[in-house]
Design a protein around this motif. Structure first.
Motif, PDB file in Angstrom:
ATOM      1  N   UNK A   1      28.758 -39.885  85.520  1.00 37.72           N
ATOM      2  CA  UNK A   1      28.608 -40.777  84.359  1.00 37.72           C
ATOM      3  C   UNK A   1      29.879 -40.788  83.515  1.00 37.72           C
ATOM      4  N   UNK A   2      30.474 -39.628  83.307  1.00 39.84           N
ATOM      5  CA  UNK A   2      31.713 -39.543  82.528  1.00 39.84           C
ATOM      6  C   UNK A   2      32.822 -40.361  83.204  1.00 39.84           C
ATOM      7  N   UNK A   3      32.895 -40.282  84.532  1.00 37.32           N
ATOM      8  CA  UNK A   3      33.918 -41.019  85.287  1.00 37.32           C
ATOM      9  C   UNK A   3      33.556 -42.495  85.470  1.00 37.32           C
ATOM     10  N   UNK A   4      32.350 -42.871  85.042  1.00 39.25           N
ATOM     11  CA  UNK A   4      31.869 -44.253  85.174  1.00 39.25           C
ATOM     12  C   UNK A   4      31.875 -44.722  86.624  1.00 39.25           C
ATOM     13  N   UNK A   5      31.394 -43.853  87.504  1.00 37.66           N
ATOM     14  CA  UNK A   5      31.240 -44.210  88.910  1.00 37.66           C
ATOM     15  C   UNK A   5      29.781 -43.959  89.280  1.00 37.66           C
ATOM     16  N   UNK A   6      29.209 -44.791  90.129  1.00 39.27           N
ATOM     17  CA  UNK A   6      27.786 -44.637  90.444  1.00 39.27           C
ATOM     18  C   UNK A   6      27.509 -43.400  91.296  1.00 39.27           C
ATOM     19  N   UNK A   7      26.336 -42.817  91.076  1.00 34.67           N
ATOM     20  CA  UNK A   7      25.908 -41.672  91.883  1.00 34.67           C
ATOM     21  C   UNK A   7      25.432 -42.119  93.262  1.00 34.67           C
TER      22      UNK A   7
END
Length: 166
Positions: A76-82
């Protein structure tokens, strides 16, 4: 969603995400849990002293949950989807990703181990082994190929510094 070219049978989508298929990690581990419990209901196989299961299993489940939360927080911090069925936008290298390239899968594995201890089921250990094998031989290599294509040298450098599991 853009229209897929019928001549390629959807392979563009396969190249655009790490895991387009049905062998999705949460389902792999859920299947391990459900099948292990199912086998245990039919033919219980115990492996721990009766009182030890809860004392070992509950802390493992809590460690798994903490690791999962820490790992997904970094995404979430890196703004990339899990989820692997969505395109990655960054290589996450902070938090638990400093020690393991796959802390979410490690958390899932610890969770199943914790449940196996908690309910004292040898069957769950067996299904955990099958899940880890499937992850190690099918899912993770496919994801690594995707990340190498998408992030090239950045991912290869990260891969040389950080172990796959721990």
């Amino acid at each position: 969603m853009p229209e897929l070219d019928p001549r390629t049978h959807g392979r563009e989508h396969d190249q655009a995400v790490a895991n387009p298929g049905l062998v999705r990690p949460p389902f792999v581990y859920l299947a391990a849990i459900l099948s292990g419990i199912g086998f245990d209901l039919v033919r219980p196989l115990r492996w721990l002293p009766p009182a030890a299961g809860v004392w070992v299993g509950v802390p493992l489940v809590l460690v798994a949950l903490a690791l999962f939360i820490a790992a997904t927080r970094q995404f979430r911090i890196a703004r990339t989807p899990v989820p692997g069925n969505k395109p990655a936008t960054a290589i996450v290298q902070s938090g638990p990703y400093r020690f393991s390239r796959n802390p979410i899968y490690l958390a899932f594995s610890i969770l199943v181990l914790g449940i196996a201890c908690w309910i004292n089921s040898l069957w769950l250990l067996g299904t955990l082994g099958a899940a880890v094998g499937l992850m190690s031989l099918v899912v993770i290599p496919r994801e690594e190929r995707y990340l190498e294509r998408r992030f090239d040298a950045e991912y290869r450098e990260y891969k040389t510094r950080v172990r796959r599991w721990l």
